[in-house]
Design a protein around this motif. Structure first.
Motif, PDB file in Angstrom:
ATOM      1  N   LEU B 351       0.871  -1.183   0.000  1.00 32.72           N
ATOM      2  CA  LEU B 351       0.000   0.000   0.000  1.00 32.72           C
ATOM      3  C   LEU B 351       0.903   1.227   0.000  1.00 32.72           C
ATOM      4  CD1 LEU B 351      -2.879   1.307   0.457  1.00 32.72           C
ATOM      5  CD2 LEU B 351      -2.406   1.107   2.915  1.00 32.72           C
ATOM      6  N   VAL B 352       0.812   2.045  -1.040  1.00 31.55           N
ATOM      7  CA  VAL B 352       1.581   3.288  -1.091  1.00 31.55           C
ATOM      8  C   VAL B 352       0.631   4.445  -0.807  1.00 31.55           C
ATOM      9  CG1 VAL B 352       2.910   4.858  -2.559  1.00 31.55           C
ATOM     10  CG2 VAL B 352       3.294   2.395  -2.705  1.00 31.55           C
ATOM     11  N   LEU B 353       0.999   5.277   0.153  1.00 30.86           N
ATOM     12  CA  LEU B 353       0.217   6.480   0.465  1.00 30.86           C
ATOM     13  C   LEU B 353       1.124   7.692   0.307  1.00 30.86           C
ATOM     14  CD1 LEU B 353      -1.622   5.268   3.729  1.00 30.86           C
ATOM     15  CD2 LEU B 353      -2.495   5.254   1.380  1.00 30.86           C
ATOM     16  N   GLY B 354       0.600   8.726  -0.338  1.00 33.81           N
ATOM     17  CA  GLY B 354       1.368   9.956  -0.522  1.00 33.81           C
ATOM     18  C   GLY B 354       0.514  11.172  -0.216  1.00 33.81           C
ATOM     19  N   TRP B 355       1.026  12.035   0.634  1.00 32.33           N
ATOM     20  CA  TRP B 355       0.297  13.251   1.007  1.00 32.33           C
ATOM     21  C   TRP B 355       1.042  14.474   0.498  1.00 32.33           C
ATOM     22  CZ3 TRP B 355       1.509   9.196   4.227  1.00 32.33           C
ATOM     23  CH2 TRP B 355       0.438   8.452   4.739  1.00 32.33           C
ATOM     24  N   HIS B 356       0.303  15.453  -0.037  1.00 32.13           N
ATOM     25  CA  HIS B 356       0.867  16.729  -0.469  1.00 32.13           C
ATOM     26  C   HIS B 356       0.311  17.822   0.429  1.00 32.13           C
ATOM     27  CE1 HIS B 356       1.382  15.297  -4.947  1.00 32.13           C
ATOM     28  NE2 HIS B 356       1.871  14.447  -4.071  1.00 32.13           N
ATOM     29  N   GLY B 357       1.096  18.850   0.664  1.00 32.22           N
ATOM     30  CA  GLY B 357       0.560  19.938   1.476  1.00 32.22           C
ATOM     31  C   GLY B 357       1.427  21.169   1.441  1.00 32.22           C
ATOM     32  N   GLY B 358       0.911  22.222   2.031  1.00 29.30           N
ATOM     33  CA  GLY B 358       1.614  23.490   2.044  1.00 29.30           C
ATOM     34  C   GLY B 358       2.701  23.555   3.096  1.00 29.30           C
ATOM     35  N   SER B 359       2.660  22.632   4.048  1.00 25.64           N
ATOM     36  CA  SER B 359       3.648  22.640   5.122  1.00 25.64           C
ATOM     37  C   SER B 359       3.778  21.233   5.694  1.00 25.64           C
ATOM     38  CB  SER B 359       3.198  23.585   6.243  1.00 25.64           C
ATOM     39  OG  SER B 359       2.023  23.077   6.846  1.00 25.64           O
ATOM     40  N   SER B 360       4.867  20.972   6.381  1.00 27.28           N
ATOM     41  CA  SER B 360       5.045  19.676   7.040  1.00 27.28           C
ATOM     42  C   SER B 360       3.925  19.441   8.034  1.00 27.28           C
ATOM     43  CB  SER B 360       6.388  19.633   7.773  1.00 27.28           C
ATOM     44  OG  SER B 360       7.429  19.635   6.847  1.00 27.28           O
ATOM     45  N   ARG B 361       3.553  20.505   8.743  1.00 21.72           N
ATOM     46  CA  ARG B 361       2.495  20.379   9.739  1.00 21.72           C
ATOM     47  C   ARG B 361       1.195  19.878   9.104  1.00 21.72           C
ATOM     48  NH1 ARG B 361      -0.153  25.264  13.403  1.00 21.72           N
ATOM     49  NH2 ARG B 361      -2.197  24.293  13.490  1.00 21.72           N
TER      50      ARG B 361
END
Lengths: 541, 541
Positions: B351-361
């Motif tokens: 299972l590969v999960l990838g999250w994108h976001g504006g900050s590490s938080r």
């Protein structure tokens, strides 16, 4: 079911709840220069209904399909299906005189019966107006016969079943005539909810929501109705059409999205497969006040673009906020005003946020994510939020009261991209103000997207006693012309009769040609809802 | 631009990266009983292209619109537009002999030129195949002329501009010929991204994504391509059609969704208004292993239904995981196997999960929300996630290598509701296994929704040296018949030629009639992409 018909016959909402308090009426009188006058609804007996034009042969054949008792030719049934609930509809009912009514009301009991009824109507040259809750405010259920010999209202009230529930996929199949509250009641034992709560909630139906691309007060969280539609079963004069093989597909264009919003002009939606969700264990509504419209719309935009909108996200402009405070009453209103003044808020705009969730923890986490972006707002707490929730279906009832005292009261709505939202609001307010003179024009954002938002206007002005219909039509035309080119002619009220003249400007001549071509393929003789969505002359080609 | 054409002419992907390691080929040989054989691509000189059937008058008139140098009749240009990138396309290129190629390649420079080209082609009885990146794997860009005198490929490579950016509404207008990497490069100075990353990313175009209802590897986060489309500009033989007044509308059916997925059969998409987002400052990919397919799909379902999917959410079944480990190589693979065995995992599913976001938080908060539902999984950390990300566009290159050594390698995909997902997977695996004998059939879920998910199959089997095309066609037909009734014939590859026979079972006879009616309204003489989407005989009516 009997109750449903009866509601339609009354033509108005139960007046015992949500009526306007006297102080609010007094305030309004001062604000718009109203001379209070008692103009209650005219007794039904003053309304004239022309003799039914349905041939005996057609009536008999229809009775053979749906059962003799389910083809109603009586005056009360026909009057109860003589139109929707727009201001103009209500004014016409009050004025007395002759009313355009269907020649009969036909009540099929199954999707198959609907297919048979449509084939028979095509054969007998009878126009068909699909009729759910009868809550259209754009003429969507007006009893127009076009070039047909007669017109029947096809009341879907007997299609009132929950057909199936798939708890694993979270899909429920509901028949078209199920009302929103009935849908919730049917899904409750399964722990599921549709979550669709437009202001017409108490009467509107699943089929009507799909036919009109409805959006509800909690659409920021649950999605617009079209977002929930996994599949449709549609009866057409050309046969039955079933769509919805998968949650998403690249097998050609999404034809479901051609059925959703087709307003009964392509077929009669008989069943809808809906994405459903667990019933929320916790709901929390809170009121906030921001200083000025521009600040408020920037907050809502930030929430939408960060994808942390509350399930209900509703921003009132200065005028709507002033009316809300006036409704709340003298003492309460004064206290809130003083509280806001002390906090330096000069132009209060009410922001209601509501979160639903499976647990307090979940709701509080989502609330925290939203509130990080609601900067500089004054918190009014849950009392104000709950007050909004308690009264959120009262609009139609309050309208009845305002009509009683001589007020012209109507709503209209649009949507556009964020960069043009304030320009659009100013343009519509200006157009309505110019057309109506002394009026209160209130506005709110109730549906926000990453790229834009809806605008919902409520207009209050003294009713022109001599030509109330003409008075509103001039104002509505001015507003519609202001909208054209800046936004959509309807964000969730649909096209019906009222917006049909503005559709071509929005979707192009080719767009209207495409709609007409689809209609010709499914309804070759044009019996379905003539004059709605597509101008009749364009259908004939 | 010159490079783009050149890429099309090569007909294959740059082989210098992502090639298969030798150990992987050895493993595969043992698994499917492959006798390695060198069958490299045939030299282009062995391919025969029939003489161009385009009349001199038509060629001259086309040149007057797009410029003489932009009507290409040379052999290389025609060969470079002779089809897409399906296994059958590639095998035909390798086999040598006569190839169906367009009679010319036409390269318009503007939306207006496209309108003029279509009018002219209708006048001269010339079929038009819109051509973007040429990456169709379902015959979508096959040079079919139908009943027309000639056929041209309409290469949109010169429509390569970012037309406008609205940073407030977060809407960008891109021309159809812009490739996905070009779109990202054009939007980078604005701090924005489309976020659409299908496996065809390196070559596929904005217009192609819209025309085929594309979905990308990050569609769980960024949405399917149709979710991003705010508006379209479409050239048709009947004139130009522009749609997209607002982010949401109830002004009739959503006609945008009729254009998206129309596969060049209704018109040529020349510009697309897209919802764009801020470029993510942080991306984090992690690998997990769950024990068995059923466990894995339940985890993905829980994430989707709780609306906490990672932006990339991808679950491989046991066979695909086995191949991934084999690809990783002997030592690495053995280490991972031992690690999993020690933790009691008997049937590893990656299972590969990838999250994108504006900050590490932000990314860590979203990760935490996801991981609360990923119970019982063994964490492999970011190295495995990053390895997936690094290799995620290698599929086409690896396919070229496999073709070189005599492997039949192809993919197919579908989607359905959760309750039927495992049944569908079993049915397709069974059908492929029965048809092909000794084969590896791998499967993954790459797109999950609240109500269901996609299934993507990769098939590896020794190529039938005598009839490689027939071998695959039998297997594909068996898989398609297994899909019909259980899911959609395509979740994101579109219909093209290959799926056209199965469309009617999915959308009904009335669905095909509706598509044909729309085509007649926009393309009365049927010059646009004959044989794609709608069977030609249904178009003629």
């Amino acid at each position: 079911m009997a109750e449903r018909i009866d509601q339609n016959l009354r033509g108005k909402w139960s007046p015992d709840e949500g009526a306007l308090p006297l102080h609010a009426l007094k305030w309004l009188g001062g604000r718009i220069g109203l001379r209070p006058q008692r103009t209650p609804a005219a007794p039904g007996s003053t309304l004239e209904v022309p003799a039914s034009a349905l041939s005996e042969a057609a009536a008999e054949a229809l009775g053979a399909i749906v059962g003799v008792g389910h083809v109603r030719l009586d005056r009360a049934s026909r009057l109860g299906h003589a139109g929707g609930l727009s201001y103009v509809d209500l004014v016409r009912h009050r004025a007395g005189g002759e009313l355009t009514a269907p020649d009969a009301v036909v009540l099929p009991a199954s999707p198959d019966q609907v297919v048979s009824v449509l084939a028979l109507c095509a054969e007998h040259d009878v126009a068909v107006v699909p009729f759910g809750g009868g809550t259209s405010v754009v003429g969507g259920v007006a009893a127009l016969r076009g070039d047909k010999a007669a017109v029947v209202a096809l009341d879907l009230g007997r299609l009132d079943r929950l057909v199936s529930v798939d708890p694993v996929s979270r899909v429920a199949v509901l028949q078209a005539g199920v009302t929103a509250p009935e849908a919730e009641r049917l899904l409750e034992p399964h722990g599921l909810t549709v979550g669709h709560v437009p202001q017409s909630y108490e009467r509107a139906t699943i089929g009507g929501f799909a036919a009109t691309r409805s959006a509800g007060q909690a659409s920021s969280g649950y999605g617009r109705f079209e977002d929930m539609v996994e599949g449709v079963r549609v009866a057409t004069p050309a046969g039955e059409w079933v769509l919805g093989a998968a949650p998403a597909s690249a097998a050609g264009p999404d034809l479901k999205q051609l059925v959703v919003g087709s307003e009964g002009a392509f077929g009669v939606i008989t069943e809808v497969s809906l994405r459903v969700r667990p019933r929320p264990a916790v709901e929390r509504y809170e009121g906030f006040v921001v200083d000025g419209w521009e600040t408020g719309q920037a907050v809502v935009r930030a929430l939408a673009q960060a994808r942390v909108l509350a399930d209900v996200t509703r921003l009132s402009d200065e005028d709507e906020t002033e009316v809300s405070l006036a409704l709340a009453g003298g003492v309460k209103s004064a206290a809130v005003r003083a509280y806001l003044k002390a906090r330096g808020v000069r132009r209060p705009c009410l922001l209601v946020l509501g979160w639903h969730g499976g647990s307090s923890r979940e709701v509080l986490a989502r609330r925290a994510a939203s509130l990080r972006l609601v900067r500089g707002a004054v918190r009014l707490g849950t009392a104000m939020g709950e007050a909004w929730r308690h009264g959120r279906f009262n609009g139609p009832r309050q309208r009845d009261v305002l009509l009683d005292v001589g007020v012209c009261v109507e709503t209209l709505e649009t949507a556009t991209h964020w960069a043009r939202l304030s320009e659009l609001r100013t343009a519509v307010r200006g157009a309505l103000g110019d057309a109506l003179g002394k009026a209160v024009v209130m506005c709110h954002v109730s549906h926000a997207y990453e790229t834009g938002a809806s605008l919902y206007f409520t207009v209050l002005t003294p009713r022109d006693a001599h030509d109330p219909v003409g008075q509103w039509k001039v104002a509505k035309a001015a507003a519609s012309e202001a909208i054209a080119g800046l936004g959509t002619i309807s964000h969730h009220h649909a096209v019906g009769v009222d917006h049909a003249p503005y559709l071509e400007a929005e979707i192009g001549g080719l767009g209207v040609e495409v709609l007409a071509a689809v209609k010709r393929a499914l309804d070759p003789t044009g019996v379905l809802n003539p004059g709605k969505l597509i101008p009749s002359e364009r259908f004939r080609g």
